[in-house]
Each structure stands twice: as C-alpha cells, then as structure tokens.
Design an enzyme around this catalytic site. Structure first.
Site, short mmCIF file in Angstrom:
data_model
loop_
_atom_site.label_atom_id
_atom_site.label_comp_id
_atom_site.label_asym_id
_atom_site.label_seq_id
_atom_site.Cartn_x
_atom_site.Cartn_y
_atom_site.Cartn_z
N LYS A 64 -8.59 -1.65 5.93
CA LYS A 64 -8.75 -2.13 4.55
C LYS A 64 -7.67 -3.17 4.21
CE LYS A 64 -9.00 2.15 3.38
NZ LYS A 64 -9.15 3.51 2.91
N HIS B 143 0.85 -1.19 0.00
CA HIS B 143 0.00 0.00 0.00
C HIS B 143 0.88 1.24 0.00
CE1 HIS B 143 -3.50 2.48 0.92
NE2 HIS B 143 -2.74 3.14 1.77
N ARG C 76 -15.21 12.48 7.46
CA ARG C 76 -13.95 13.18 7.77
C ARG C 76 -13.60 14.18 6.67
NH1 ARG C 76 -10.03 8.57 7.91
NH2 ARG C 76 -8.49 10.21 8.11
N SER D 216 -7.97 3.70 9.22
CA SER D 216 -8.62 3.65 7.92
C SER D 216 -7.81 2.77 6.95
CB SER D 216 -8.73 5.09 7.38
OG SER D 216 -9.04 5.11 6.01
N ASP E 299 -15.35 2.34 7.16
CA ASP E 299 -14.35 3.30 6.68
C ASP E 299 -14.93 4.18 5.58
OD1 ASP E 299 -11.62 4.45 6.42
OD2 ASP E 299 -11.80 3.57 4.43
N1 URA Z 1 -5.90 6.90 2.94
C1 URA Z 1 -6.87 6.17 3.53
O1 URA Z 1 -7.21 5.08 3.08
N2 URA Z 1 -7.46 6.68 4.62
C2 URA Z 1 -7.12 7.88 5.16
O2 URA Z 1 -7.69 8.26 6.16
C3 URA Z 1 -6.11 8.62 4.53
C4 URA Z 1 -5.51 8.10 3.42
#
Ligand code: URA
Length: 434
Positions: free
Chosen positions: A187, A82, A168, A183, A161
């Site tokens: 994932k 990621h 947010r 967050s 999320d």
């Molecule tokens: N990327 C994400 O997946 N979540 C966040 O809160 C910020 C960047």
C-alpha cells in the site's frame, strides 16, 4: 501451475519462485485461485515464513494488482508516513503539517479506526465539512499546491491486499511478519512517495507485543522499501501506554492542535521530532539530525506548521476555525473525573484497555459498519511514573451520557496498575532501522 503444488511446497518449507508468487496473486485477484486455497497458503506462510526475496516478490505482486499513484508530476520530494497502529496515536495530525511547513510534500492515504485503535480519517472528520474522498486529480493538485494531503485509500489501490487481509482476518493468519510487511508496504509503494517513514509500535496496545517482533517487522519493512528503490526508515516506539494524553477523535485533534501551537507534550513531540528528522534527512532537506530538529522547532515556534494544518483542512472542505480555537471542536455533554483509589506510582497503563474504554463510549468501531461519536473519549492526567494520591483525578471521561461515563470510569480504573515504588521507564524510542 497448480495452486495445490504451491501450497504443498510452502507447507513443507520450500521457497516460492517470483513466477509462482506472481501467478498466485493474479489468480487470487481474478478468482481462479479460490479463497480456500489462498487461506491454506496464508497458513503455510504463517508457519513456514518467507525469505526476504519471497516477501519482496509478494509485495510487488500485490502492488501491481491494482492502480498506483504516480507522483512524478508533482514537484519536489514527496514523503509518506505510516504507523502500525496504536492507542492515542495522533502523530500524523502533527507530523504531516510540520513536514509540509518544512517544504517536504506529504501525500498520505489513511484509514478509519477499528476496535481499540483509532483512524486518522475519523479524527479529521472532527472538522465539520472535512472530506477525504478526493478524486485523483484533487489528490495531485493538493499535494502540489497545498503541500499536503490526507485522503482515504482509493477503491482500486492494492485489491490483492484488501482480499487477502479479509481472509487473514478470519483464518488466524494476521500475525505473520511476511504477510504484515507485504500488506503494509504494497500500500505504501502504491501511494507513490519517494521517502517512506514507518512508526512500528511495540507493546500491549499494538500488533507487535514484543520488542524483538517489532524489530523483525521493522527490518522487513525497510528491506522491502529499499528493494523497491525507496528511501525507507522505520522507528520502533513504545505502545505500552497510550501515546500522549488524549484517546478519542476530537480530543486527539485538540491535543494535536495544542502540540502544533507549541505545547510540546512529552512523547508525542519526541515521536514527531524523531520521525520528522528521519524524513527531512532522507529527503535531503536537512543535512543532519540536529539541523532537521532545528527546522522542526522553528516551524512550530513561528506558527507555520499550525497554519499549514488550517490550510490543509480548508483545502479538503473543512472549517479550519478550530485550528485557532479548539473549543469549537465537537464536545461531549458529560465530563467526569476518575479519582484514584490507591496511593503510589503509576506502574503500567493497559493501552489496549484504554482504547476499548474509548470504543465503548462510542469513540471507536466494534465492527466496520459502526457509527462513531467524535466527541467522546478519555484524557489521561497520569502516565507511567507519575505519583498519585487517593482522590486525585487520574483521567477525565468525555461521554454522551452519565451512564456510559460511570461505566467508562470503572473500566478505566482497571487499566491502571499502581505500585508503591516509582517504576524504571523504558526508553520511548526503542530503535531506528535505516
Ligand atoms: N496493517 C496492515 O495494513 N496490514 C496488516 O497485515 C497488518 C496491519
């Protein structure tokens, strides 16, 4: 339990229990905790923070809010990568095939680009016919039999999320380390890999503007991964100038293909080698960093990583021919050079600004609904530290028409800072958190 009590507790600097966090996230997803209370909680977390235990509990509560991918039926070690998002970041297009060619199964869910940052899925759609909308069965099948898959996130993966991020985004609570870390990691954990490697960008083109913030986020991400029982490594990398040379979808695919064909352009390959070595050692496929780097060099030199990219594109319905002939990729009708107006050395390139130039050319999305033009973007000829002469081209603009090309050339010049002295280059890889 009352949401109001939890908000007051966090507002006053208190610590939420595991039960309270679980209750809050379940209520938020089923609608019994309304958006206005969750917004207040996000703001309380923004100001008061969360300790490691609370952040892990928040991550796990979000992870269990929807379906998860179970890769236990797929043989071998499964890894995921990621990036926190940058400009010109085509790393996945290079690294994922390299890993698969080394025998590590790569199961990756990616997103689309928004604003100045690009998305891997958009880039991959430069291969005509390519699809990331896979069923779960196809996802498992491709990880097992192709060795790699890059798919869009399934609709019901971490719904907490999706809902919380949307809130947010409009309440000024995105830049909070516990909220970002939970967050991202909810994932990643939902995607089911055994090994998770994270590229945490820092600098002007990224979320984390300072090295200290990037390090704090990296520490938090790794602590969550370990707390959830996964092998997790984070690499902190510079995003003060775009990564590599190309910014724009098909242009980045071309640069990735060049890298897999052995062009080994600077920092892009340095990053892929570093992330790759972290994955291979964490996966137990290589015994040492040196052995891992030797494997990575071999799969590029013998063409197997590039062949893997072609196999993967074909397995997801795309035409793999451009992997062996990049001139077949979508190409913009107008290409112009951007001449330097000043002599000296490139002192700084505003990565976020270059991302915006590409976006305004049509290569990125201003809103989630925008259509993008895969052909357009920028290819930088000069990077930080390079010398330039008046009239020499600093970059090439790829545009849909003359007018947008001319506008982009002016905007791109403004992204460059030129100085009389050659600048000291800060290290590109700023640290590794294991
Ligand atoms: N990327 C994400 O997946 N979540 C966040 O809160 C910020 C960047």
């Amino acid at each position: 339990m009352q949401m109001n009590d939890l908000i007051v507790k966090k507002r006053d600097g208190g610590e939420l229990t595991t039960e309270e966090i679980g209750w809050m996230i379940r209520g938020f997803v089923d609608g019994s905790v309304p958006d206005y209370q969750m917004s207040a909680m996000a703001m309380a977390i923004y100001f008061r923070g969360m300790n490691r235990r609370e952040t892990l509990d928040l991550t796990l509560a979000m992870l269990h809010s929807g379906e998860t991918i179970d890769l236990s039926g797929v043989s071998g070690v499964k890894a995921d990568k990621h990036s926190t998002g940058g400009v010109g970041d085509k790393t996945s297009l290079v690294l994922v095939p390299m890993m698969a060619a080394c025998g590590v199964k790569m199961a990756k869910m990616s997103g689309r680009g928004l604003g100045h940052t690009g998305g891997t899925i958009d880039k991959l759609e430069s291969f005509s016919g390519f699809s990331t909308a896979l069923t779960l069965e196809q996802f498992y099948e491709n990880v097992e039999h192709v060795g790699m898959v890059i798919a869009g996130q399934t609709a019901n993966l971490v719904p907490a999320d999706k809902k919380l991020y949307a809130l947010r985004d409009v309440t000024g609570t995105v830049p909070s380390i516990p909220l970002i870390a939970s967050s991202i990691m909810s994932k990643k954990l939902a995607a089911g890999a055994d090994v998770i490697v994270l590229d945490v960008k820092c600098g002007g083109g990224s979320f984390m503007k300072t090295e200290a913030d990037a390090r704090a986020l990296a520490d938090e991400l790794v602590a969550i991964g370990k707390g959830a029982g996964k092998q997790t490594v984070a690499v902190i990398t510079d995003m003060d100038e775009p990564l590599g040379l190309a910014v724009g979808n098909a242009l980045e695919v071309r640069e990735a293909i060049d890298a897999l064909s052995g062009a080994r352009p600077g920092e892009l390959m340095e990053l892929c080698d570093t992330l790759g070595a972290c994955i291979l050692t964490a996966a137990g496929v290589a015994e040492s960093d040196e052995a891992a780097r030797a494997m990575l060099e071999r799969v590029v030199a013998d063409g197997s990583a590039r062949d893997m990219l072609a196999k993967f594109v074909a397995a997801q319905g795309g035409d793999p021919a451009p992997v062996y002939d990049p001139s077949l990729l979508p190409t913009a009708p107008v290409q112009i050079e951007v001449p330097a107006e000043q002599e000296g050395y490139v002192n700084h390139i505003d990565a976020g600004g270059v991302g915006m130039v590409s976006m305004h050319l049509g290569g990125g999305r201003a809103t989630k609904e925008s259509e993008i033009d895969l052909r357009v973007g920028v290819v930088l000829h000069k990077k930080v530290g390079d010398s330039i002469k008046v009239g020499e081209s600093i970059a090439q603009i790829h545009a849909a028409d003359e007018a947008s090309a001319a506008k982009a050339a002016e905007a791109l010049k403004a992204c460059y800072t030129i100085a009389a002295e050659k600048p000291e280059r800060a290290p590109f890889i700023k640290g590794i958190v294991r």
